[in-house]
Design an enzyme around this catalytic site. Structure first.
Site, mmCIF file in Angstrom:
data_model
loop_
_atom_site.group_PDB
_atom_site.id
_atom_site.type_symbol
_atom_site.label_atom_id
_atom_site.label_comp_id
_atom_site.label_asym_id
_atom_site.label_seq_id
_atom_site.Cartn_x
_atom_site.Cartn_y
_atom_site.Cartn_z
ATOM 1 C CG HIS A 75 48.811 -33.314 18.638
ATOM 2 N ND1 HIS A 75 49.215 -34.471 18.029
ATOM 3 C CD2 HIS A 75 48.127 -33.942 19.792
ATOM 4 C CE1 HIS A 75 48.903 -35.789 18.649
ATOM 5 N NE2 HIS A 75 48.126 -35.418 19.834
ATOM 6 C CE1 TYR A 205 54.977 -38.267 10.771
ATOM 7 C CE2 TYR A 205 55.054 -37.055 12.905
ATOM 8 C CZ TYR A 205 54.526 -37.433 11.689
ATOM 9 O OH TYR A 205 53.119 -36.929 11.155
ATOM 10 N N PRO A 297 52.209 -41.106 3.302
ATOM 11 C CG PRO A 297 51.339 -43.150 4.789
ATOM 12 C CD PRO A 297 51.994 -42.762 3.262
HETATM 13 P P1 RFL Z 1 38.822 -42.237 -0.391
HETATM 14 O O1 RFL Z 1 38.981 -41.968 0.977
HETATM 15 O O2 RFL Z 1 39.780 -43.159 -1.200
HETATM 16 O O3 RFL Z 1 37.581 -42.192 -0.920
HETATM 17 C C1 RFL Z 1 37.006 -42.543 -2.338
HETATM 18 C C2 RFL Z 1 35.556 -43.250 -2.328
HETATM 19 O O4 RFL Z 1 35.385 -43.473 -3.377
HETATM 20 C C3 RFL Z 1 34.661 -44.751 -3.680
HETATM 21 N N1 RFL Z 1 35.062 -45.444 -4.900
HETATM 22 C C4 RFL Z 1 33.757 -45.250 -5.825
HETATM 23 N N2 RFL Z 1 32.897 -44.917 -5.881
HETATM 24 C C5 RFL Z 1 32.022 -44.909 -6.836
HETATM 25 N N3 RFL Z 1 32.344 -45.594 -7.993
HETATM 26 C C6 RFL Z 1 33.565 -45.912 -8.142
HETATM 27 N N4 RFL Z 1 33.907 -46.608 -9.388
HETATM 28 C C7 RFL Z 1 34.467 -45.879 -7.009
HETATM 29 N N5 RFL Z 1 35.696 -46.117 -6.689
HETATM 30 C C8 RFL Z 1 35.832 -45.827 -5.714
HETATM 31 C C9 RFL Z 1 35.572 -45.503 -2.449
HETATM 32 O O5 RFL Z 1 34.709 -46.687 -2.060
HETATM 33 C C10 RFL Z 1 35.607 -44.546 -1.605
HETATM 34 O O6 RFL Z 1 34.585 -44.310 -0.774
HETATM 35 O O7 RFL Z 1 39.412 -40.555 -1.431
HETATM 36 P P2 RFL Z 1 39.437 -39.260 -0.817
HETATM 37 O O8 RFL Z 1 37.999 -38.946 -0.408
HETATM 38 O O9 RFL Z 1 39.667 -38.293 -1.837
HETATM 39 O O10 RFL Z 1 40.171 -38.897 0.666
HETATM 40 C C11 RFL Z 1 41.525 -39.128 0.733
HETATM 41 C C12 RFL Z 1 42.073 -39.781 1.912
HETATM 42 O O11 RFL Z 1 41.206 -40.890 2.257
HETATM 43 C C13 RFL Z 1 43.484 -40.117 2.079
HETATM 44 O O12 RFL Z 1 44.128 -38.941 1.295
HETATM 45 C C14 RFL Z 1 44.168 -40.168 3.386
HETATM 46 O O13 RFL Z 1 43.546 -41.307 4.095
HETATM 47 C C15 RFL Z 1 45.421 -40.196 3.298
HETATM 48 N N6 RFL Z 1 46.267 -40.528 4.923
HETATM 49 C C16 RFL Z 1 46.217 -39.408 5.562
HETATM 50 N N7 RFL Z 1 45.982 -38.290 5.313
HETATM 51 C C17 RFL Z 1 45.972 -37.196 6.149
HETATM 52 O O14 RFL Z 1 45.766 -35.982 5.925
HETATM 53 N N8 RFL Z 1 46.624 -37.499 7.497
HETATM 54 C C18 RFL Z 1 47.080 -38.733 7.863
HETATM 55 O O15 RFL Z 1 47.333 -38.666 8.998
HETATM 56 C C19 RFL Z 1 46.751 -39.747 7.008
HETATM 57 N N9 RFL Z 1 47.243 -41.069 7.335
HETATM 58 C C20 RFL Z 1 46.506 -41.821 5.137
HETATM 59 C C21 RFL Z 1 47.092 -41.979 6.213
HETATM 60 C C22 RFL Z 1 46.232 -42.860 4.257
HETATM 61 C C23 RFL Z 1 46.708 -44.103 4.773
HETATM 62 N N10 RFL Z 1 46.367 -45.129 3.415
HETATM 63 C C24 RFL Z 1 45.966 -46.335 4.214
HETATM 64 C C25 RFL Z 1 46.568 -44.769 2.301
HETATM 65 C C26 RFL Z 1 47.546 -43.091 6.684
HETATM 66 C C27 RFL Z 1 47.359 -44.258 5.860
HETATM 67 C C28 RFL Z 1 48.041 -45.657 6.500
HETATM 68 C C1 PHB Z 2 47.829 -41.760 11.813
HETATM 69 O O1 PHB Z 2 47.165 -41.206 13.014
HETATM 70 O O2 PHB Z 2 47.066 -42.623 11.194
HETATM 71 C C2 PHB Z 2 48.784 -40.956 10.969
HETATM 72 C C3 PHB Z 2 49.320 -39.720 11.805
HETATM 73 C C4 PHB Z 2 50.450 -38.996 11.202
HETATM 74 C C5 PHB Z 2 50.886 -39.407 9.994
HETATM 75 C C6 PHB Z 2 50.304 -40.595 9.363
HETATM 76 C C7 PHB Z 2 49.184 -41.121 9.966
HETATM 77 O O3 PHB Z 2 51.690 -38.728 9.433
#
Ligand code: RFL
Ligand code: PHB
Length: 398
Positions: A75, A205, A297
Site C-alpha cells: 500500500h 479510516y 489498533p
Molecule cells: P500475542 O499475539 O497476544 O501472543 C501471546 C501468546 O502468549 C500466549 N500466552 C501464554 N503462553 C504460556 N503461558 C501463559 N501463561 C500464557 N499466557 C498467554 C498466548 O496464548 C499467545 O499465543 O502477543 P504478541 O506476540 O506480543 O503479539 C502482539 C500482537 O498480537 C498485537 O499487538 C496485534 O495483534 C495488535 N493489532 C494490530 N497490530 C498491528 O501491528 N497492525 C494491525 O493492523 C493491528 N490490528 C491488532 C489489530 C489487535 C487487535 N485486537 C484483537 C486486539 C486489530 C485488532 C482487532
Molecule cells: C486490520 O487489517 O486488521 C487492521 C488494519 C489497520 C488497522 C487496524 C487493523 O489500523
C-alpha cells in the site's frame, strides 16, 4: 518431574515469541517456546493486518519472507473519510518512498509455525500452569504441566512474550514495575468475510457522526472491516445485515454503494486500550510485545511494535552469547521504551481524532473537525501522519 536446559526460555507462541525463536535459531542460540494454547487456537485468532517495512524486513531476516513477498499487498496510501467525503493521503510520496504491506497476523504466525516444524524447533503447546522462578538471579526456571506431568526448564534468560494477559508481567513484584493505562470508552466490532475488499490499494479510516469505521483486507478476495461500538454490545447484537448496513452508513456514498457484502466468517468485539509497563527487564526476565504494552489498533502498531522489541531483544541476546557483551541486554528496556512511547502517542492521537467520544459534544467535536480539515490540507501534518504510519526507524537518538 522432567528437567531440561536451554539458553532462552520463551513464554508465548504469538508473533513476538515465534519471531524471537526464529532469530535466535539463526544465530545458533538454543531456545524453547512454551505456549498455553493449542496451535489451532493460536491460528484461529484474527488480529493485525498491516506490516511496516521494518517488520517485513525482519520476516526476511528470520527466513520466512516468502509468504509476505507472495501473499502481501503493498500500500502506498491511506484514505481518510469524514463528512462522508474521501481524502487520500499519499504516504509513499510523503515519506520519500516508504510503503506498508497488508498481510494478516494469522499468516505471519502460520509461516513461523511451519518453519519451526520444518526445522524441528521445540515448541510446547497446551502447557498448563506455566510459572517463572528465580529470575532475579542468574539461574531462572520455567515450570509447566503438560498432559498431567510436571516439567522444569533451566535457562539463562526468560523472554516473556505471552501477551497482555500472560503470566510473565504478572510474576514481577508490584513495587518493581510501573504501569500506565488509558481505557477508551468504546470497542471495535470486527468482521472477516470472503468478499473482495472495497479498497485494495489503501486502508480506509472513517470518522462519521455514527462513529469510526475501518476497511481493511487480508487478500484480494477476503475483507476485514471494523466499526466502533459500545463495549456493552455483544456479538449476538450484531447480525451480518446490521453490520453491513451500519458500516455503509459511515463511509462515503460511492464506496458504500460499491461495497460487496456477504456472510461473515468471523465476528468479534475488542476493547481499545493504551498501556505501558516500565521497565521491560527484571534481572533475567525480559518482556516483549503485548506483554509489556498495548496500543489501540487505530494506528496498526501493535504487531509492528512487538517486532521492534524482538529485533532489539534478539540483537541483545546475540551480543551476550556471541560477543560476551552485556551492553545490549542492559540497554534493551530503555531502547525499546523510547520507540514504544512514540508509537503510543501516535496511536492515541489517531484514535482521538477518528472516533466519536461519548462526552465530546460541542467543543471537542469542533476540534476534531478542525484538525481533520487541517490534516488533509497541511503537508506538515500529513507528513507527520505518514512517517508514523510507515513506522519510525528502529535506531534514533533517545
Ligand atoms: P500475542 O499475539 O497476544 O501472543 C501471546 C501468546 O502468549 C500466549 N500466552 C501464554 N503462553 C504460556 N503461558 C501463559 N501463561 C500464557 N499466557 C498467554 C498466548 O496464548 C499467545 O499465543 O502477543 P504478541 O506476540 O506480543 O503479539 C502482539 C500482537 O498480537 C498485537 O499487538 C496485534 O495483534 C495488535 N493489532 C494490530 N497490530 C498491528 O501491528 N497492525 C494491525 O493492523 C493491528 N490490528 C491488532 C489489530 C489487535 C487487535 N485486537 C484483537 C486486539 C486489530 C485488532 C482487532
Ligand atoms: C486490520 O487489517 O486488521 C487492521 C488494519 C489497520 C488497522 C487496524 C487493523 O489500523
Amino acid at each position: 518431574m522432567s528437567t531440561s536446559r536451554t539458553q532462552v526460555a520463551i513464554i508465548g507462541a504469538g508473533p513476538a515469541g515465534l519471531l524471537l525463536g526464529a532469530l535466535l535459531h539463526r544465530a545458533g542460540i538454543d531456545h524453547i517456546i512454551v505456549e498455553r494454547q493449542s496451535p489451532e487456537y493460536v491460528l484461529g485468532r484474527i488480529r493485525a493486518g498491516i506490516l511496516e517495512q521494518g517488520t517485513v524486513d525482519l520476516l526476511h531476516e528470520a527466513g520466512v519472507g516468502d509468504g509476505v513477498a507472495q501473499g502481501g499487498t503493498v500500500h502506498n496510501s491511506i484514505e481518510l473519510v469524514f463528512k462522508n467525503t474521501r481524502h487520500p493521503i499519499d504516504v509513499t510520496r510523503l515519506t520519500n518512498g516508504k510503503v506498508v504491506t497488508a498481510y494478516g497476523q494469522t499468516e505471519v504466525t502460520k509461516d513461523l509455525m511451519q518453519q519451526r516444524t520444518r526445522l524441528g524447533l521445540p515448541t510446547v503447546y497446551s502447557a498448563e500452569d506455566v510459572s517463572l522462578h528465580d529470575f532475579d538471579g542468574h539461574t531462572p526456571q520455567v515450570r509447566y504441566v503438560k498432559d498431567g506431568a510436571a516439567h522444569v526448564i533451566n535457562c539463562e534468560f526468560i523472554a516473556g512474550c505471552d501477551g497482555f494477559h500472560g503470566v510473565a508481567r504478572a510474576s514481577v513484584p508490584k513495587d518493581a514495575i510501573t504501569e500506565y493505562e488509558k481505557v477508551y470508552p468504546f470497542g471495535w466490532l470486527g468482521v472477516l468475510a470472503d468478499v473482495p475488499p472495497v479498497s485494495t490499494h489503501a486502508i480506509v479510516y472513517a470518522n462519521s457522526d455514527r462513529g469510526f469505521a475501518l476497511c481493511s483486507m487480508r487478500s484480494p478476495t477476503r475483507s476485514r472491516y471494523y466499526v466502533q461500538c459500545p463495549m456493552s454490545d455483544k456479538v449476538q447484537d450484531w447480525s451480518d445485515q446490521r453490520f453491513w448496513d451500519e458500516i455503509r452508513l459511515r463511509l462515503d456514498p460511492e464506496m458504500a454503494q460499491r461495497m460487496v457484502i456477504g456472510p461473515s466468517i468471523e465476528k468479534s468485539i475488542a476493547p481499545l486500550r493504551s498501556f505501558v509497563a516500565e521497565p521491560m527487564r527484571f534481572g533475567s526476565l525480559f518482556l516483549a510485545g503485548d506483554a509489556a504494552h498495548i496500543v489501540p489498533p487505530t494506528g496498526a502498531k501493535g504487531l509492528n511494535l512487538a517486532a521492534g522489541d524482538v529485533k532489539y531483544l534478539s540483537s541483545a541476546f546475540i551480543e551476550y552469547f556471541k560477543e560476551k557483551s552485556d551492553a545490549g541486554i542492559n540497554h534493551y528496556s530503555q531502547r525499546a521504551l523510547a520507540r514504544i512511547w512514540r508509537a503510543e502517542r501516535f496511536s492515541w492521537w489517531l484514535t482521538s481524532l477518528m472516533h466519536r467520544f461519548p462526552d465530546s459534544e460541542g467543543f471537542g467535536q469542533k476540534m476534531q473537525e478542525a484538525e481533520l480539515a487541517y490534516l488533509v490540507h497541511s503537508e506538515a501534518l500529513s507528513t507527520s501522519l505518514a512517517e508514523n504510519y510507515v513506522g519510525l526507524p528502529l535506531d534514533f537518538a533517545i
